[in-house]
Design a protein around this motif. Structure first.
Motif, PDB file in Angstrom:
ATOM      1  N   GLY B  13     -18.164  58.837 -32.278  1.00  0.00           N
ATOM      2  CA  GLY B  13     -19.467  59.457 -32.444  1.00  0.00           C
ATOM      3  C   GLY B  13     -20.276  58.597 -33.383  1.00  0.00           C
ATOM      4  N   PRO B  36      -2.045  62.139 -40.833  1.00  0.00           N
ATOM      5  CA  PRO B  36      -2.282  63.517 -40.385  1.00  0.00           C
ATOM      6  C   PRO B  36      -3.092  63.578 -39.088  1.00  0.00           C
ATOM      7  CG  PRO B  36      -3.626  62.987 -42.296  1.00  0.00           C
ATOM      8  CD  PRO B  36      -2.693  61.857 -42.116  1.00  0.00           C
ATOM      9  N   GLY B  38      -5.898  63.856 -36.543  1.00  0.00           N
ATOM     10  CA  GLY B  38      -7.320  63.538 -36.618  1.00  0.00           C
ATOM     11  C   GLY B  38      -7.644  62.412 -37.564  1.00  0.00           C
ATOM     12  N   GLY B  40      -7.168  59.246 -36.951  1.00  0.00           N
ATOM     13  CA  GLY B  40      -7.624  58.054 -36.246  1.00  0.00           C
ATOM     14  C   GLY B  40      -6.512  57.167 -35.718  1.00  0.00           C
ATOM     15  N   LYS B  41      -5.302  57.690 -35.594  1.00  0.00           N
ATOM     16  CA  LYS B  41      -4.213  56.885 -35.041  1.00  0.00           C
ATOM     17  C   LYS B  41      -4.499  56.516 -33.592  1.00  0.00           C
ATOM     18  CE  LYS B  41      -1.218  60.138 -35.796  1.00  0.00           C
ATOM     19  NZ  LYS B  41      -2.172  61.057 -36.426  1.00  0.00           N
ATOM     20  N   THR B  43      -7.253  56.521 -32.068  1.00  0.00           N
ATOM     21  CA  THR B  43      -8.431  55.664 -32.005  1.00  0.00           C
ATOM     22  C   THR B  43      -8.051  54.215 -32.270  1.00  0.00           C
ATOM     23  OG1 THR B  43      -9.709  57.524 -32.824  1.00  0.00           O
ATOM     24  CG2 THR B  43     -10.755  55.377 -32.889  1.00  0.00           C
ATOM     25  N   HIS B  79      -1.758  59.591 -24.525  1.00  0.00           N
ATOM     26  CA  HIS B  79      -1.339  60.986 -24.449  1.00  0.00           C
ATOM     27  C   HIS B  79      -1.164  61.412 -23.006  1.00  0.00           C
ATOM     28  CE1 HIS B  79      -1.631  61.920 -28.643  1.00  0.00           C
ATOM     29  NE2 HIS B  79      -2.849  61.459 -28.732  1.00  0.00           N
ATOM     30  N   GLU B 156       2.328  58.518 -29.627  1.00  0.00           N
ATOM     31  CA  GLU B 156       3.277  59.639 -29.635  1.00  0.00           C
ATOM     32  C   GLU B 156       4.208  59.592 -28.438  1.00  0.00           C
ATOM     33  OE1 GLU B 156       1.707  63.421 -30.782  1.00  0.00           O
ATOM     34  OE2 GLU B 156       0.004  62.466 -31.734  1.00  0.00           O
ATOM     35  N   HIS B 188       4.420  61.207 -35.200  1.00  0.00           N
ATOM     36  CA  HIS B 188       4.624  62.138 -36.299  1.00  0.00           C
ATOM     37  C   HIS B 188       6.104  62.279 -36.628  1.00  0.00           C
ATOM     38  CE1 HIS B 188       0.507  63.354 -36.330  1.00  0.00           C
ATOM     39  NE2 HIS B 188       0.540  63.614 -35.054  1.00  0.00           N
ATOM     40  N   PHE B 204     -11.190  58.876 -42.335  1.00  0.00           N
ATOM     41  CA  PHE B 204     -12.471  58.933 -43.036  1.00  0.00           C
ATOM     42  C   PHE B 204     -12.381  58.378 -44.449  1.00  0.00           C
ATOM     43  CE2 PHE B 204     -12.881  62.397 -39.897  1.00  0.00           C
ATOM     44  CZ  PHE B 204     -13.868  61.806 -39.153  1.00  0.00           C
TER      45      PHE B 204
ATOM     46  N   TYR F 130     -13.593  66.331 -28.045  1.00  0.00           N
ATOM     47  CA  TYR F 130     -13.704  65.325 -29.086  1.00  0.00           C
ATOM     48  C   TYR F 130     -12.565  65.401 -30.093  1.00  0.00           C
ATOM     49  CZ  TYR F 130     -18.460  63.989 -27.850  1.00  0.00           C
ATOM     50  OH  TYR F 130     -19.559  63.505 -27.205  1.00  0.00           O
ATOM     51  N   SER F 132      -8.787  65.369 -31.742  1.00  0.00           N
ATOM     52  CA  SER F 132      -7.576  64.577 -31.536  1.00  0.00           C
ATOM     53  C   SER F 132      -6.495  65.484 -30.956  1.00  0.00           C
ATOM     54  CB  SER F 132      -7.118  63.987 -32.853  1.00  0.00           C
ATOM     55  OG  SER F 132      -6.458  64.973 -33.613  1.00  0.00           O
ATOM     56  N   ALA F 133      -5.431  64.869 -30.443  1.00  0.00           N
ATOM     57  CA  ALA F 133      -4.387  65.639 -29.765  1.00  0.00           C
ATOM     58  C   ALA F 133      -3.871  66.777 -30.637  1.00  0.00           C
ATOM     59  CB  ALA F 133      -3.253  64.711 -29.358  1.00  0.00           C
ATOM     60  N   GLY F 134      -3.590  66.463 -31.897  1.00  0.00           N
ATOM     61  CA  GLY F 134      -3.052  67.481 -32.785  1.00  0.00           C
ATOM     62  C   GLY F 134      -4.063  68.575 -33.092  1.00  0.00           C
ATOM     63  N   ALA F 160       2.801  67.206 -31.024  1.00  0.00           N
ATOM     64  CA  ALA F 160       1.592  66.541 -31.528  1.00  0.00           C
ATOM     65  C   ALA F 160       1.133  67.041 -32.895  1.00  0.00           C
ATOM     66  CB  ALA F 160       0.434  66.633 -30.533  1.00  0.00           C
TER      67      ALA F 160
HETATM   68  N1  LIG Z   1     -16.837  61.528 -29.565  1.00  0.00           N
HETATM   69  C1  LIG Z   1     -16.490  61.933 -30.787  1.00  0.00           C
HETATM   70  N2  LIG Z   1     -17.433  62.327 -31.669  1.00  0.00           N
HETATM   71  C2  LIG Z   1     -17.116  62.714 -32.913  1.00  0.00           C
HETATM   72  N3  LIG Z   1     -15.851  62.714 -33.385  1.00  0.00           N
HETATM   73  C3  LIG Z   1     -14.864  62.338 -32.563  1.00  0.00           C
HETATM   74  C4  LIG Z   1     -15.123  61.928 -31.233  1.00  0.00           C
HETATM   75  N4  LIG Z   1     -13.944  61.631 -30.650  1.00  0.00           N
HETATM   76  C5  LIG Z   1     -13.002  61.822 -31.588  1.00  0.00           C
HETATM   77  N5  LIG Z   1     -13.530  62.250 -32.734  1.00  0.00           N
HETATM   78  C6  LIG Z   1     -12.815  62.529 -34.007  1.00  0.00           C
HETATM   79  O1  LIG Z   1     -12.129  61.356 -34.354  1.00  0.00           O
HETATM   80  C7  LIG Z   1     -10.995  61.679 -35.129  1.00  0.00           C
HETATM   81  C8  LIG Z   1      -9.810  60.782 -34.753  1.00  0.00           C
HETATM   82  O2  LIG Z   1      -9.166  61.205 -33.604  1.00  0.00           O
HETATM   83  P1  LIG Z   1      -7.791  60.536 -33.144  1.00  0.00           P
HETATM   84  O3  LIG Z   1      -7.488  61.053 -31.780  1.00  0.00           O
HETATM   85  O4  LIG Z   1      -7.872  59.081 -33.306  1.00  0.00           O
HETATM   86  O5  LIG Z   1      -6.755  61.137 -34.204  1.00  0.00           O
HETATM   87  P2  LIG Z   1      -5.184  60.989 -34.270  1.00  0.00           P
HETATM   88  O6  LIG Z   1      -4.865  60.336 -35.567  1.00  0.00           O
HETATM   89  O7  LIG Z   1      -4.651  60.379 -33.046  1.00  0.00           O
HETATM   90  O8  LIG Z   1      -4.707  62.491 -34.391  1.00  0.00           O
HETATM   91  P3  LIG Z   1      -3.453  63.234 -33.712  1.00  0.00           P
HETATM   92  O9  LIG Z   1      -2.326  63.054 -34.642  1.00  0.00           O
HETATM   93  O10 LIG Z   1      -3.898  64.661 -33.707  1.00  0.00           O
HETATM   94  O11 LIG Z   1      -3.254  62.680 -32.362  1.00  0.00           O
HETATM   95  C9  LIG Z   1     -10.769  63.149 -34.954  1.00  0.00           C
HETATM   96  O12 LIG Z   1     -11.075  63.769 -36.178  1.00  0.00           O
HETATM   97  C10 LIG Z   1     -11.746  63.577 -33.900  1.00  0.00           C
HETATM   98  O13 LIG Z   1     -12.260  64.859 -34.162  1.00  0.00           O
END
Ligand SMILES: Nc1ncnc2c1ncn2[C@@H]1O[C@H](COP(=O)(O)OP(=O)(O)OP(=O)(O)O)[C@@H](O)[C@H]1O
Ligand code: HEM
Ligand SMILES: Nc1ncnc2c1ncn2[C@@H]1O[C@H](COP(=O)(O)OP(=O)(O)OP(=O)(O)O)[C@@H](O)[C@H]1O
Ligand SMILES: [Mg+2]
Ligand SMILES: [Mg+2]
Lengths: 68, 211, 255, 219, 219, 211
Positions: B13, B36, B38, B40-41, B43, B79, B156, B188, B204, F130, F132-134, F160
């Protein structure tokens, strides 16, 4: 006679144009007021934009979107 | 061969999710990304796989021929399993084997062999949609075996796997590393792979790379 | 004070939407005032000049039909110029300009279509014919609506910008088709008689109200466009601030 | 690439039944037209070719919006984006598979439907031929639209709207050529050649645009 | 139930099928027609009603096959099956939402589009009326088909064979009634009453069949 | 209240997957189902939730009114989250809260409260796609809180989830049990819930119920 007959079309044209213009002007005004109000409320709540806080960190290159 | 990321940062975003992530893997090395929900893993992994544009920084795969994009040297297991429910397991695997085959590259395993090494030799004739969650995940894993890629990017990978499958999975990863492959995994749960680098994401607040 | 000169100026001192907002704040009242005066004068002229001996009263439709039609094309041209700005310089203001122009363009096109139809019934005996000019204007209208729908479907402006810029540029082929369709194909519609080689061929009796109305409509467009751009910038600021608020809230309560 | 072609063809048979929906829709179109124009056989045979063309155009739109969506939802699209195979090629092959499974049945069914429209042999042949040559263009344009839509979280029907205006030239030349074949003064070849040219152009531009949009889309 | 209705309406707007897009699509279809058949106003006004009906059928078909599929893929269907609310009601509400979001905008826009097709006032009214009354039938039949398709892993083909032919009578009575309204000898009422009867029947049978199929389907 | 299964057997395709499974839960009791991939855990849960027909046997929920199907007393959280990517988290939760509301039954939690108790209060305005999986999994869990059902049927609920979320999840389950609820969960990882019955599935060799 024909003139009287055609006046309807002229009136209709002006009326519809007027309505269309009122709608578009009104929409622009309402939208503008609404955003202004939201902005004010957020600023009252003490939320600052990122670039307003640390303007140095995000240069023009990373800030592709508007949040100046 | 080297797989390296330099000063990566990425945005979801409008927000910057992480910044300044750098690491380098050479033959037989693995990197485990934790953090944890969200943070960003996923990502990060998608940026490494070339599926999301990074905001800054570079991802490179160095192996003599420098000019190819890094993504072509990678397997990505996300995933979602990238399999069609309507096709049988065999059809799915055959398709990916053929589609991902590269001329002049090391060939992958045989379909049957791959199905056997994930412990599912008997049910390759079933439509993929009939499999249980864990069986689907195993089959998605078999996909990594049917075409050779030096770098595996796994998101994962052990979700839904039972204990036996966990061990089998660790064994396959070890074998890949032993053959000089590289591996980046987000998880995890402990993966049971030895001697790995690790990276902890904070989300963040920007991650830190640890040796 | 046209929009293009403004865009170039702010491009040269690199993209400060804040500056734009300040400038707009100063300009908008003046623009609005001028627009109102022009409309008052234009409308007075519209209803005081004589009717045409051939067309009777209906000639008065021309005073709104023609300016609206011109503006529908000018608005698209401005959008196309903004699209170039988005693609070449990646200027954020360019995207804002293109995005907010679409509803305005749709409104003017709508007016041109409706007044044209209302003029067509007495003059040609039918509301609508599928000739080249009318069809191409109808397609212009559909393109405006399509772009609006596209912008609404996309909630992440930074990603929408480039795709919609490309779509705007593809659609630009329609503008010359509208302009020259009367020359290329034989249609029922009037050929150009004001803006053409060799000067206007319209009696100055009709030309005066027409030109005043045309300028009035143009000023109206620029006023609205500038206001809408300012609103769009505010909208994006609100969104950015909301995200920051949400994130700090989430971090605060999540232990 | 053959692997992809085979997979997509297999999928279209296993799920959705693209071919038949298209043909049935096509039949429905042909079945209702006589109710509009009445039992005037001459008129029917005159408007036959354009009606078949319009039917084919609309039928091609059914299912086109999901060309990339299904692959994106289950993650296959990610893998396709990562391969060495140029993305344009992948898109091209997917278009070919879609055409084979969705449009070719229409082309094959068109002579049959033409009979209901009381068209003569020459006209039937010309229409089928123009459909054969022209429908790929629609698929290729549609692919570009589908790719744009897949990049939107809320794409959906938007595709058909993006795509329809671009198909207008195809429709003009297609229906024009089919019509010209039976009318003596107007020559068949020029519009037909334009149609071929359009298909060739779109066969290049469509996949290119789609590939660009897909690259930009990933998320 | 209102919650479901609202959710489905919201989804249809979010995922690109909203009123604006539906109407826009319909307009695009109508705009394309003259390019096919030529700008002959007489001809256009004759084929107007069936064209509007075809547009409505197409718009209803777009997305109808995914009426339950989307809910099944993300698991929502499971939860709906478990609730106390009778399944028939759930299906019925989903149909209503689909009709409101996909067909109603077309019915509303049809008089405007009819102007472009140069239809006269009577014909415009008759077409809009038949559309209003007839399109729900298409949605209800389609729902039954969509439910069968969701229950068969490879049922796509079957649906189109089972269901689409059922829409042809609706189409024929609908277009027939619209046509009859303007032609003196043929009476308007009988086909119109048939149309109403069809809609009422399908409004009962469609959801019932769909509910049965969904119950049998779960896996 | 009692939730009980008697002599259940079920079939997938042509094969009998399990046979003669019986158990009974009363207020505050939990059953954890384990077993290797493909052994029929998910199948059993779907039979309990009334989503698959059993081959033989009965599932009953006894609470005065006997004649209602057991499924109406259950929450089911499957492998998929039953949320719409296009809608915001808030809209999703509101929909389920209203759709699952029962007249005369205990009301569920407030939407905000539920989002907060899964630790995601700040992001309820984001579209579900938007997350993340978890985060998605957490939100799916919040769905169980917004409408009251005495029995929760959970299929790999912790897939997850990160460590913190695992603990939060265990806490919510404990609270549900303490309030007199019941719970059946299939899992590969320990759930952190105390004093549970357990059932080990063997798959095609037919499971055994252990007290
Ligand atoms: N298009 C978007 N706009 C705004 N925020 C977004 C968008 N897509 C993803 N996010 C945010 O980006 C963050 C990272 O997401 P990501 O999938 O990389 O997390 P993760 O570390 O893989 O988490 P998990 O362990 O739950 O899989 C999340 O907080 C999610 O809400
Ligand atoms: C819906 C129907 C109509 C549409 C969409 C339409 C569209 C347009 C457009 C786009 C222009 C601008 C052309 C240019 O600048 O070159 C224009 C100009 C004009 N139109 Fe129309 N028109 C319609 C009906 C009519 C009718 C019925 C008449 C009168 C009989 C008419 C008379 C004119 C005139 C006189 C001009 C000015 C031409 C000039 O001086 O350049 N139009 N119209
Ligand atoms: N339609 C079908 N035809 C034949 N076999 C099927 C069908 N559907 C499922 N199966 C088989 O039924 C078995 C049970 O699947 P189930 O999903 O219940 O396993 P599970 O215990 O949940 O496994 P996991 O731990 O992987 O989630 C699997 O072996 C699967 O292959
Ligand atoms: Mg993740
Ligand atoms: Mg399972």
């Amino acid at each position: 006679m024909e003139l009287a007959h055609n006046e309807g079309y002229v009136l209709a044209s002006y009326a519809i144009t007027l309505i269309a213009m009122i709608v578009i002007i009104g929409w622009v005004l309402i939208d503008s007021r609404g955003r202004q109000r939201e902005l004010k409320r957020l600023e009252e709540a003490g939320i600052r934009r990122r670039s307003a806080r640390n303007a140095a960190s995000g240069g023009a290159a990373t800030e592709k979107t508007i949040d100046a | 061969m080297r797989f390296e990321a330099q000063a990566l940062s990425a945005r979801r975003g409008e927000d910057l999710l992480f910044r300044d992530i750098s690491f380098a893997l050479s033959d037989g090395e693995a990197l485990v990304v934790t953090g944890p929900n969200g943070s960003g893993k996923s990502t990060l992994l998608r940026v490494l796989a070339g599926l999301l544009p990074q905001e800054e920084g570079t991802v490179r795969f160095v192996d003599g021929t420098e000019d190819r994009p890094a993504r072509e040297a990678c397997h990505y297991l996300g995933h979602r399993n990238a399999m069609k429910r309507e096709l049988t397991v065999e059809e799915n695997l055959t398709f990916w084997a053929e589609f991902m085959a590269k001329e002049g590259a090391a060939p992958g395993m045989d379909i049957d062999e791959a199905a056997e090494s994930v412990g599912l030799a008997g049910i390759a004739h079933l439509p993929f949609g009939y499999l249980s969650a864990g069986q689907q995940r195993r089959m998605a894993f078999a996909k990594l075996l049917v075409a050779h890629r030096p770098v595996w990017i796994l998101d994962e990978p052990t979700a839904a796997l039972d204990v036996k499958a966990d061990a089998m999975f660790a064994g396959l990863c070890q074998a890949h590393l032993a053959a000089g492959g590289m591996l980046v995994a987000a998880t995890h749960q402990p993966l049971g792979i030895e001697s790995v680098k690790s990276l902890v994401m904070k989300g963040f607040e920007y991650g830190e790379a640890l040796a | 004070m046209t929009d293009t000169s403004l865009a170039i100026r702010s491009f040269s001192d690199l993209a400060n939407p804040a500056k734009f907002i300040a400038l707009a704040g100063k300009l908008i009242p003046w623009l609005a005032g001028v627009t109102a005066i022009l409309f008052a004068a234009g409308l007075w002229l519209c209803f005081t000049t004589d009717g045409d001996y051939q067309q009777g009263e209906t000639v008065r439709i021309m005073y709104i039909h023609v300016p609206a039609a011109w503006l529908s094309m000018m608005c698209y041209t401005i959008m196309a110029a903004s699209a170039v700005g988005t693609l070449v310089w990646r200027h954020p203001l360019a995207d804002v300009s293109a995005r907010v122009a679409a509803p305005l363009g749709a409104a003017f096109t709508f007016v041109a279509l409706v007044t044209g139809s209302l003029w067509g019934k007495p003059m040609w005996g039918t509301w609508w014919v599928w000739d080249a000019r009318l069809t191409s204007v109808f397609i212009l209208f559909l393109m405006y609506l399509g772009l609006i729908a596209f912008n609404r479907a996309m909630d992440d402006p930074s990603r929408a910008a480039r795709v919609s810029a490309v779509m705007i540029l593809i659609g630009f082929v329609n503008i010359p088709i509208i302009k020259f369709s009367v020359d290329w194909f034989n249609t029922l519609h009037q050929p150009a008689s004001v803006v053409r080689m060799g000067g206007p061929a319209v009696d100055s009796e009709f030309l005066r109200p027409l030109l005043v109305m045309a300028i009035a409509f143009t000023m109206l467009f620029f006023t609205l466009h500038m206001m809408a751009m300012r609103t769009e910038i505010w909208r994006r600021r609100v969104a950015a601030m909301r995200r920051i608020a949400a994130r700090s809230a989430a971090r605060g309560q999540e232990v | 690439m053959t692997a992809l072609l085979l997979r997509d063809l297999r999928l279209s048979i296993r799920s959705g039944g693209g071919a038949l929906i298209g043909v049935l829709f096509f039949m429905a179109v042909v079945a209702v037209i006589p109710f509009g124009v009445g039992p005037d056989l001459n008129l029917l045979s005159r408007i036959g070719p354009p009606i078949l063309w319009i039917g084919a155009l609309l039928a091609s739109l059914l299912g086109l919006d999901r060309l990339f969506q299904a692959d994106r939802e289950d993650g296959s699209l990610d893998l396709m984006l990562m391969q060495e195979t140029p993305l344009v090629m992948t898109v091209f092959v997917k278009c070919v598979a879609h055409w084979l499974s969705h449009s070719l049945p229409l082309v094959i069914a068109s002579p049959l439907l033409a009979l209901f429209m009381n068209m003569d042999a020459l006209s039937v042949g010309a229409t089928a031929l123009t459909l054969l040559v022209g429908t790929p263009a629609i698929t290729f344009i549609g692919a570009a639209g589908a790719a744009v839509a897949v990049s939107l979280p809320r794409g959906g029907l938007l595709v058909s709207i993006l795509v329809l205006p671009l198909t207008i030239p195809v429709l003009i030349f297609g229906a024009g050529a089919a019509y010209a074949a039976t009318q003596d003064p107007s020559p068949f070849l020029p519009p037909f050649l334009y149609l071929i040219a359009l298909t060739l152009i779109f066969a290049v531009i469509g996949p290119l645009a789609a590939a660009l949009a897909l690259r930009a889309s990933s998320d």
